[in-house]
Design a protein around this motif. Structure first.
Motif, PDB file in Angstrom:
ATOM      1  N   GLU A 263       0.774  -1.100   0.122  1.00  0.00           N
ATOM      2  CA  GLU A 263      -0.005   0.030   0.083  1.00  0.00           C
ATOM      3  C   GLU A 263       0.902   1.220   0.104  1.00  0.00           C
ATOM      4  O   GLU A 263       0.513   2.296  -0.758  1.00  0.00           O
ATOM      5  CB  GLU A 263      -0.954  -0.145   1.171  1.00  0.00           C
ATOM      6  N   MET A 264       2.121   1.250   0.677  1.00  0.00           N
ATOM      7  CA  MET A 264       2.885   2.318   0.626  1.00  0.00           C
ATOM      8  C   MET A 264       3.372   2.519  -0.693  1.00  0.00           C
ATOM      9  O   MET A 264       3.563   3.850  -1.097  1.00  0.00           O
ATOM     10  CB  MET A 264       3.836   2.218   1.751  1.00  0.00           C
ATOM     11  N   CYS A 265       3.691   1.529  -1.430  1.00  0.00           N
ATOM     12  CA  CYS A 265       4.179   1.703  -2.688  1.00  0.00           C
ATOM     13  C   CYS A 265       3.269   2.158  -3.710  1.00  0.00           C
ATOM     14  O   CYS A 265       3.502   3.055  -4.842  1.00  0.00           O
ATOM     15  CB  CYS A 265       4.723   0.198  -3.168  1.00  0.00           C
ATOM     16  N   VAL A 266       1.981   1.893  -3.296  1.00  0.00           N
ATOM     17  CA  VAL A 266       0.846   2.435  -4.248  1.00  0.00           C
ATOM     18  C   VAL A 266       0.726   3.985  -3.809  1.00  0.00           C
ATOM     19  O   VAL A 266       0.399   4.697  -4.949  1.00  0.00           O
ATOM     20  CB  VAL A 266      -0.194   1.596  -4.016  1.00  0.00           C
ATOM     21  N   GLU A 267       0.841   4.348  -2.752  1.00  0.00           N
ATOM     22  CA  GLU A 267       0.721   5.741  -2.153  1.00  0.00           C
ATOM     23  C   GLU A 267       1.692   6.291  -2.916  1.00  0.00           C
ATOM     24  O   GLU A 267       1.609   7.640  -3.323  1.00  0.00           O
ATOM     25  CB  GLU A 267       0.481   5.830  -0.867  1.00  0.00           C
ATOM     26  N   ARG A 268       2.963   5.635  -2.879  1.00  0.00           N
ATOM     27  CA  ARG A 268       4.240   6.702  -3.586  1.00  0.00           C
ATOM     28  C   ARG A 268       4.007   6.705  -4.847  1.00  0.00           C
ATOM     29  O   ARG A 268       4.345   7.816  -5.543  1.00  0.00           O
ATOM     30  CB  ARG A 268       5.482   5.750  -3.312  1.00  0.00           C
ATOM     31  N   LEU A 269       3.372   6.085  -5.630  1.00  0.00           N
ATOM     32  CA  LEU A 269       3.056   6.019  -7.234  1.00  0.00           C
ATOM     33  C   LEU A 269       1.922   7.218  -7.215  1.00  0.00           C
ATOM     34  O   LEU A 269       2.011   7.970  -8.341  1.00  0.00           O
ATOM     35  CB  LEU A 269       2.464   4.606  -7.528  1.00  0.00           C
ATOM     36  N   ARG A 270       1.004   7.222  -6.239  1.00  0.00           N
ATOM     37  CA  ARG A 270      -0.156   8.012  -6.632  1.00  0.00           C
ATOM     38  C   ARG A 270       0.462   9.538  -6.366  1.00  0.00           C
ATOM     39  O   ARG A 270      -0.013  10.283  -6.814  1.00  0.00           O
ATOM     40  CB  ARG A 270      -1.327   7.721  -5.603  1.00  0.00           C
ATOM     41  N   ARG A 271       1.328   9.540  -5.415  1.00  0.00           N
ATOM     42  CA  ARG A 271       2.259  10.809  -5.085  1.00  0.00           C
ATOM     43  C   ARG A 271       2.860  11.387  -6.197  1.00  0.00           C
ATOM     44  O   ARG A 271       2.748  12.498  -6.437  1.00  0.00           O
ATOM     45  CB  ARG A 271       2.792  10.685  -3.939  1.00  0.00           C
ATOM     46  N   PHE A 315      10.774  11.370 -16.857  1.00  0.00           N
ATOM     47  CA  PHE A 315      11.764  10.515 -16.118  1.00  0.00           C
ATOM     48  C   PHE A 315      11.400   9.993 -14.860  1.00  0.00           C
ATOM     49  O   PHE A 315      11.348   8.809 -14.352  1.00  0.00           O
ATOM     50  CB  PHE A 315      12.966  10.899 -16.385  1.00  0.00           C
ATOM     51  N   ARG A 316      10.777  10.889 -13.779  1.00  0.00           N
ATOM     52  CA  ARG A 316      10.423  10.560 -12.504  1.00  0.00           C
ATOM     53  C   ARG A 316       9.263   9.610 -12.543  1.00  0.00           C
ATOM     54  O   ARG A 316       9.360   8.791 -11.790  1.00  0.00           O
ATOM     55  CB  ARG A 316      10.268  11.763 -11.613  1.00  0.00           C
ATOM     56  N   ILE A 321       6.622   4.305 -11.840  1.00  0.00           N
ATOM     57  CA  ILE A 321       5.814   3.268 -12.372  1.00  0.00           C
ATOM     58  C   ILE A 321       6.576   1.942 -12.326  1.00  0.00           C
ATOM     59  O   ILE A 321       6.050   0.977 -11.874  1.00  0.00           O
ATOM     60  CB  ILE A 321       5.399   3.660 -13.811  1.00  0.00           C
ATOM     61  N   ARG A 322       7.704   2.077 -12.723  1.00  0.00           N
ATOM     62  CA  ARG A 322       8.700   1.014 -12.877  1.00  0.00           C
ATOM     63  C   ARG A 322       8.873   0.220 -11.175  1.00  0.00           C
ATOM     64  O   ARG A 322       9.034  -0.804 -11.210  1.00  0.00           O
ATOM     65  CB  ARG A 322       9.911   0.840 -13.446  1.00  0.00           C
ATOM     66  N   HIS A 323       9.049   1.203 -10.331  1.00  0.00           N
ATOM     67  CA  HIS A 323       9.468   0.863  -9.007  1.00  0.00           C
ATOM     68  C   HIS A 323       8.002   0.238  -8.353  1.00  0.00           C
ATOM     69  O   HIS A 323       8.288  -0.751  -7.682  1.00  0.00           O
ATOM     70  CB  HIS A 323       9.436   2.170  -7.907  1.00  0.00           C
ATOM     71  N   TYR A 324       6.859   0.645  -8.905  1.00  0.00           N
ATOM     72  CA  TYR A 324       5.822   0.183  -8.243  1.00  0.00           C
ATOM     73  C   TYR A 324       5.698  -1.387  -8.634  1.00  0.00           C
ATOM     74  O   TYR A 324       5.288  -2.418  -8.115  1.00  0.00           O
ATOM     75  CB  TYR A 324       4.351   0.705  -8.535  1.00  0.00           C
ATOM     76  N   GLU A 325       5.941  -1.717 -10.083  1.00  0.00           N
ATOM     77  CA  GLU A 325       5.774  -2.748 -10.615  1.00  0.00           C
ATOM     78  C   GLU A 325       6.729  -3.901 -10.141  1.00  0.00           C
ATOM     79  O   GLU A 325       6.482  -5.132  -9.782  1.00  0.00           O
ATOM     80  CB  GLU A 325       6.004  -2.420 -12.150  1.00  0.00           C
ATOM     81  N   ARG A 326       8.118  -3.313 -10.103  1.00  0.00           N
ATOM     82  CA  ARG A 326       9.034  -4.194  -9.304  1.00  0.00           C
ATOM     83  C   ARG A 326       8.625  -4.661  -7.763  1.00  0.00           C
ATOM     84  O   ARG A 326       8.741  -5.737  -7.447  1.00  0.00           O
ATOM     85  CB  ARG A 326      10.380  -3.400  -9.199  1.00  0.00           C
ATOM     86  N   CYS A 359      -4.396   3.734 -10.792  1.00  0.00           N
ATOM     87  CA  CYS A 359      -3.628   4.782 -10.725  1.00  0.00           C
ATOM     88  C   CYS A 359      -2.468   4.672 -11.679  1.00  0.00           C
ATOM     89  O   CYS A 359      -1.617   5.658 -12.341  1.00  0.00           O
ATOM     90  CB  CYS A 359      -3.059   4.816  -9.218  1.00  0.00           C
ATOM     91  N   LEU A 360      -2.109   3.307 -11.987  1.00  0.00           N
ATOM     92  CA  LEU A 360      -1.261   2.937 -12.858  1.00  0.00           C
ATOM     93  C   LEU A 360      -1.635   3.489 -14.382  1.00  0.00           C
ATOM     94  O   LEU A 360      -0.738   3.931 -15.089  1.00  0.00           O
ATOM     95  CB  LEU A 360      -0.472   1.732 -13.060  1.00  0.00           C
ATOM     96  N   GLU A 361      -2.860   3.401 -14.527  1.00  0.00           N
ATOM     97  CA  GLU A 361      -3.400   3.620 -15.998  1.00  0.00           C
ATOM     98  C   GLU A 361      -3.200   5.340 -16.087  1.00  0.00           C
ATOM     99  O   GLU A 361      -2.890   5.868 -17.224  1.00  0.00           O
ATOM    100  CB  GLU A 361      -4.619   3.360 -16.137  1.00  0.00           C
ATOM    101  N   ASP A 362      -3.367   6.036 -14.970  1.00  0.00           N
ATOM    102  CA  ASP A 362      -3.401   7.530 -15.089  1.00  0.00           C
ATOM    103  C   ASP A 362      -2.014   7.863 -15.234  1.00  0.00           C
ATOM    104  O   ASP A 362      -1.714   8.839 -16.183  1.00  0.00           O
ATOM    105  CB  ASP A 362      -4.066   7.938 -13.838  1.00  0.00           C
TER     106      ASP A 362
END
Length: 506
Positions: A263-271, A315-316, A321-326, A359-362
């Motif tokens: 969930e924290m990884c998802v929140e970081r992607l959303r942020r 780039f960021r 995006i790659r960080h969450y998938e990993r 979030c990933l699609e957005d």
């Protein structure tokens, strides 16, 4: 509160007995002895372990130990702030070696204040000897944080540990030889994301009719220095409460214990998406979800030098995006190594994955829009350069026309200047002495004629040489190219025509 001397003696005796039991079970006094005997010393690992014991290099962090039972209740059995020397390390070891009889799974969270500080040897002794952990776990933690150039970030197949985000996780099972049925302990070392990502995740404690959270899910006031343990506790309790989990088996307890990291990884992607979308909106005056006026704003700002900043934003965003998938792949991989394969049956995991996919699609759509802008920017710059090239070519044509006019004028006046330099002012009509004026005129006409003939001969010679060069080049017999060549080919020069006529005459 005053502590009696007798209670202090009992506590001191328990501490010494605890370390005595660990040394008797493992056969080592320190974890460094184990590394020297079985791992060749691990000099590379020892560089990131503080063995000095000086107060200037004291370890600062937070440690909490939770226990989960079959009724899905979460209880906290240890909460210490690691500040200063190793006065709390023995307290952690005592809590590890005294599990609750009803515990199904235990979770030990250790959060360093800074990921750059070295791990103290006292904490390494507690974790390494107390939980029987190999040095690969510490290498994985260092590789995921501040030493990726010295340790491999790839976790071997079938490894007992894993790396999810910035945390290193491992499940210790047989850490109490005298108690074979002791509950497994899940150790989570590090931050799942940058501590700056925690801002706004935890609500402050509120009272009154509009309190939006239960007191058990709100972090207490005045404890804002270390936040990850409170986030873990809140996420676990909220997930259990929302999905009405009444009972848990070991597999479900392990999944629910690891879900806060995901969930924290998802929140970081959303942020990251929100920051990129906000910066994109500020720079170009449009939202990433709006299409009205998109082209207008693109061309409105095409003249400004912003491609470098927007490229950094893209780039960021792509990196997160790659960080969450990993992180998701590492999450599933660690569960598979523990024998858990049916993770999708967990309702909380499915809902988190759905939110993450949205979030990933957005984020991907925003990245595509930024990429389209960059392509338009490149096309706009190429169009501007082509316009400048056309303008420069037009200027050169105008200059060549002016030079041609000057050449024509020189073509007339240079013979006159030659005739003037020959005769000077010695003409009968002017000085009654010298040559008559018709001699001057005839000389001028002859000079103009000779100049014209030389210029014409040079032009014909250059044209003839060009034609011979084109004729000697290999010919492409493509019909379209031949027609284009036939249409655009210049007529042969006069020298070539005269040469052909002479050959036919012979």
């Amino acid at each position: 509160m005053a502590i009696s001397l007798e209670s202090y003696r009992i506590e001191r005796c328990d501490d010494e007995q605890c370390w005595t039991d660990v040394r008797a079970e493992t056969g080592f006094h320190t974890y460094e002895e184990y590394l020297n005997q079985y791992c060749g010393g691990e000099k590379q690992l020892m560089k990131y372990i503080d063995n000095s014991g000086t107060r200037a290099r004291c370890f600062n962090g937070d440690c909490r130990l939770f226990e989960i039972d079959e009724t899905a209740s979460l209880s906290k059995t240890l909460d210490v702030r690691l500040e200063g020397q190793s006065v709390h390390f023995t307290e952690i070891l005592l809590a590890i070696r005294n599990p609750s009889p009803n515990a199904l799974l235990r979770v030990l969270l250790i959060e360093p204040k800074s990921m750059e500080q070295k791990l103290p040897m006292g904490l390494i002794n507690v974790i390494g000897l107390g939980l029987r952990i190999t040095p690969d776990f510490f290498k994985a933690y260092l590789a995921a944080n501040h030493a990726p150039h010295e340790f491999s970030a790839e976790v071997p197949l079938r490894a007992s540990h894993g790396v999810i985000g910035g945390t290193a996780v491992i499940l210790a099972r047989n850490y109490l030889p005298k108690s074979p049925g002791c509950p497994p302990l899940l150790l989570i070392l590090g931050h799942p994301a940058n501590p700056d990502s925690y801002k706004g995740l935890l609500p402050s404690a509120q009272t009154g009719p509009f309190a939006f959270a239960q007191p058990s899910t709100v972090r207490p006031q005045g404890l804002a220095k270390y936040q990850w343990p409170w986030i873990f506790e809140r996420f676990f309790r909220v997930n259990v409460k929302i999905y009405q989990v009444k009972s848990l088996d070991f597999d479900a307890a392990l999944v629910y214990s690891l879900l806060p990291i995901l969930e924290m990884c998802v929140e970081r992607l959303r942020r990251a998406w929100w920051e990129a979308d906000n910066e994109y909106k500020i720079r170009f005056g449009t939202s990433s979800r709006e299409n009205m006026g998109y082209q207008f704003n693109i061309w409105k700002n095409a003249q400004e030098d912003r491609e470098q900043q927007i490229e950094q934003v893209r780039f960021r965003l792509g990196r997160w995006i790659r960080h969450y998938e990993r992180c998701k792949n590492d999450f599933l991989r660690f569960l598979r190594t523990q024998g858990i394969r049916d993770v999708k049956s967990c309702e909380a995991f499915s809902v988190i994955c759905e939110e993450a996919n949205e979030c990933l699609e957005d984020a991907r759509n925003l990245e595509l829009q930024i990429r389209d802008w960059l392509q338009l920017r490149v096309s706009s710059l190429a169009l501007q350069e082509s316009k400048k090239s056309i303008q420069l070519a037009n200027l050169q044509i105008e200059e060549s026309q002016r030079v041609k006019i000057v050449t024509i004028l020189a073509f007339v006046y240079v013979p006159l200047n030659l005739a003037t330099s020959i005769f000077g002012m010695n003409i009968q009509q002017l000085n009654r002495n010298g040559q008559p004026i018709w001699v001057f005129l005839v000389t001028t006409i002859v000079a103009v004629w000779v100049t014209s003939f030389v210029w014409f001969a040079i032009e014909q010679r250059m044209g003839y040489l060009t034609w011979r060069k084109e004729m000697s080049a290999p010919v492409d017999y493509d019909s379209s190219c031949y027609l284009d060549h036939a249409v655009t080919e210049r007529p042969p020069p006069l020298g070539m025509v005269l040469e052909s006529m002479a050959a036919h005459t012979d």
